[in-house]
Scaffold this motif. Structure first.
Motif, PDB file in Angstrom:
ATOM      1  N   TYR A 289     -13.257  14.628  -1.359  1.00  0.00           N
ATOM      2  CA  TYR A 289     -11.973  14.564  -2.039  1.00  0.00           C
ATOM      3  C   TYR A 289     -11.358  13.196  -1.792  1.00  0.00           C
ATOM      4  N   GLU A 290     -11.002  12.509  -2.874  1.00  0.00           N
ATOM      5  CA  GLU A 290     -10.218  11.284  -2.776  1.00  0.00           C
ATOM      6  C   GLU A 290      -8.776  11.636  -3.096  1.00  0.00           C
ATOM      7  N   LEU A 291      -7.856  11.270  -2.196  1.00  0.00           N
ATOM      8  CA  LEU A 291      -6.445  11.634  -2.332  1.00  0.00           C
ATOM      9  C   LEU A 291      -5.619  10.397  -2.630  1.00  0.00           C
ATOM     10  N   PHE A 292      -4.794  10.510  -3.657  1.00  0.00           N
ATOM     11  CA  PHE A 292      -4.002   9.389  -4.135  1.00  0.00           C
ATOM     12  C   PHE A 292      -2.519   9.694  -3.974  1.00  0.00           C
ATOM     13  N   ARG A 293      -1.782   8.690  -3.526  1.00  0.00           N
ATOM     14  CA  ARG A 293      -0.316   8.763  -3.545  1.00  0.00           C
ATOM     15  C   ARG A 293       0.134   7.962  -4.757  1.00  0.00           C
ATOM     16  N   GLY A 294       0.549   8.686  -5.788  1.00  0.00           N
ATOM     17  CA  GLY A 294       0.734   8.028  -7.073  1.00  0.00           C
ATOM     18  C   GLY A 294      -0.618   7.572  -7.585  1.00  0.00           C
ATOM     19  N   GLY A 295      -0.726   6.313  -7.960  1.00  0.00           N
ATOM     20  CA  GLY A 295      -1.997   5.799  -8.437  1.00  0.00           C
ATOM     21  C   GLY A 295      -2.779   5.037  -7.401  1.00  0.00           C
ATOM     22  N   VAL A 296      -2.390   5.133  -6.116  1.00  0.00           N
ATOM     23  CA  VAL A 296      -3.003   4.324  -5.064  1.00  0.00           C
ATOM     24  C   VAL A 296      -3.811   5.220  -4.130  1.00  0.00           C
ATOM     25  N   LEU A 297      -5.094   4.877  -3.918  1.00  0.00           N
ATOM     26  CA  LEU A 297      -5.915   5.637  -2.985  1.00  0.00           C
ATOM     27  C   LEU A 297      -5.305   5.592  -1.589  1.00  0.00           C
ATOM     28  N   ASN A 298      -5.142   6.776  -0.975  1.00  0.00           N
ATOM     29  CA  ASN A 298      -4.576   6.867   0.364  1.00  0.00           C
ATOM     30  C   ASN A 298      -5.623   7.212   1.413  1.00  0.00           C
ATOM     31  N   CYS A 299      -6.522   8.154   1.093  1.00  0.00           N
ATOM     32  CA  CYS A 299      -7.527   8.579   2.071  1.00  0.00           C
ATOM     33  C   CYS A 299      -8.653   9.316   1.373  1.00  0.00           C
ATOM     34  N   VAL A 300      -9.759   9.501   2.110  1.00  0.00           N
ATOM     35  CA  VAL A 300     -10.954  10.181   1.609  1.00  0.00           C
ATOM     36  C   VAL A 300     -11.350  11.247   2.624  1.00  0.00           C
ATOM     37  N   LEU A 301     -11.576  12.456   2.132  1.00  0.00           N
ATOM     38  CA  LEU A 301     -11.922  13.596   2.975  1.00  0.00           C
ATOM     39  C   LEU A 301     -13.301  14.095   2.546  1.00  0.00           C
TER      40      LEU A 301
END
Length: 315
Positions: A294-306
């Motif tokens: 899972y790639e998690l985005f805050r708005g359109g910016v990548l925040n972290c990868v799980l």
């Protein structure tokens, strides 16, 4: 560079797979027989891909080539740059997972490739989504196994032959979750920041509450280095699924055993992911081992990868 990167060391050896080719609707088209290897020598890394397409339907003319692939790589644990001649672009590793975006002149497609080396170090879950501009053309995906002595050891060749036979049987199987059994897929996953540094562990649970053969309530919880819980009603329509609230909204497209969700939460966060049912087989059942990224985005910016592996337990 005097020594290979951590990612390069992780993928040393030869990898054997038989990824399936799907068209943009999720319909299975054929197989790509592939032996992949990468060689680090004199400070330079070169990738080799040898194999051929079997079947392919209307896509055969585009994806069948008359020569193996080879391309240079600027090796790094930050930006890995693919320097051609057969692929041009870049990839970013996050521990055992790399997200690569590049162009293949031979296939004439833009590719987004996700390679996930599982914790056993010997299994790699692979997918490439293929694009013409912004339009999806198709998808390759499958499971690879590593060898270091394929050409010299008969036992290794026998093991790989069994693996390829399993990929032939299971590759076209559509992704599905249990539809009459309540339970959960759960496990411990790694969290990596957008800066490609480890950020801790997350316990992931995807609890299923079947409603009927096409609808399931999914209760998802993440605890640890990342905390979030949400419930969606998931509705399946062929290779497509829809997530219809109350805590998140979105959809997904399946290509064989892999489902690719896009989920929007009710705050500023959103998710892009892949859920790959490794042990799915033909028949009226679902598998029990789910490799997730899972790639998690805050708005359109990548925040972290799980990423990690979840296993099924019935309630």
């Amino acid at each position: 560079m005097a020594e290979p990167s951590e990612w390069q060391s992780r993928i040393e050896g030869e990898w054997h797979g038989r990824p399936s080719l799907f068209d943009a609707t999720g319909a299975w088209q054929g197989f790509e027989d592939i032996r992949r290897s990468s060689v680090f020598e004199d400070g330079a890394t070169t990738y080799y891909m040898d194999g051929g397409l079997e079947g392919g339907g209307p896509l055969a003319g585009r994806f069948r080539l008359g020569a193996p692939f080879a391309f240079g790589v600027v090796d790094s644990d930050s930006d890995r740059v693919y320097t051609g001649p057969d692929f041009h672009g870049t990839g970013q590793p996050y521990g055992g997972f790399v997200d690569a975006h590049y162009y293949g002149p031979g296939w004439q497609v833009d590719l987004n490739t996700w390679n996930h080396v599982l914790p056993d170090g010997e299994t790699q879950v692979y997918s490439s989504t293929l694009y013409q501009g912004w339009a999806l053309v198709g998808c390759f995906n499958g499971v690879y196994k590593r060898t270091t002595d394929y050409d010299t050891d008969a036992g290794t060749r026998e093991t790989i032959d069994r693996h390829l036979a399993e990929e032939t049987r299971n590759g076209p199987v559509p992704f599905i979750l249990p539809t009459k059994r309540r339970g959960a897929y759960s496990g411990t996953c790694e969290l990596w920041g957008a800066d490609q540094k480890p950020a801790g562990e997350v316990t992931v649970s995807v609890e299923l509450e079947p409603i009927d053969l096409l609808r399931t309530r999914r209760h998802v919880t993440w605890t640890g280095a990342l905390d979030r819980g949400y419930t969606v009603e998931a509705r399946r329509d062929g290779f497509r699924s829809f997530f219809e609230g109350p805590d998140a909204w979105g959809n997904s497209q399946a290509f064989g055993r892999a489902d690719y969700p896009s989920v929007h939460f009710t705050d500023v966060w959103k998710l892009k992911g892949r859920e790959f049912m490794i042990d799915a087989t033909p028949g009226m059942s679902a598998g029990e081992t789910l490799a997730v990224v899972y790639e998690l985005f805050r708005g359109g910016v990548l925040n972290c990868v799980l990423h990690g592996v979840l296993t099924w337990e019935a309630a």
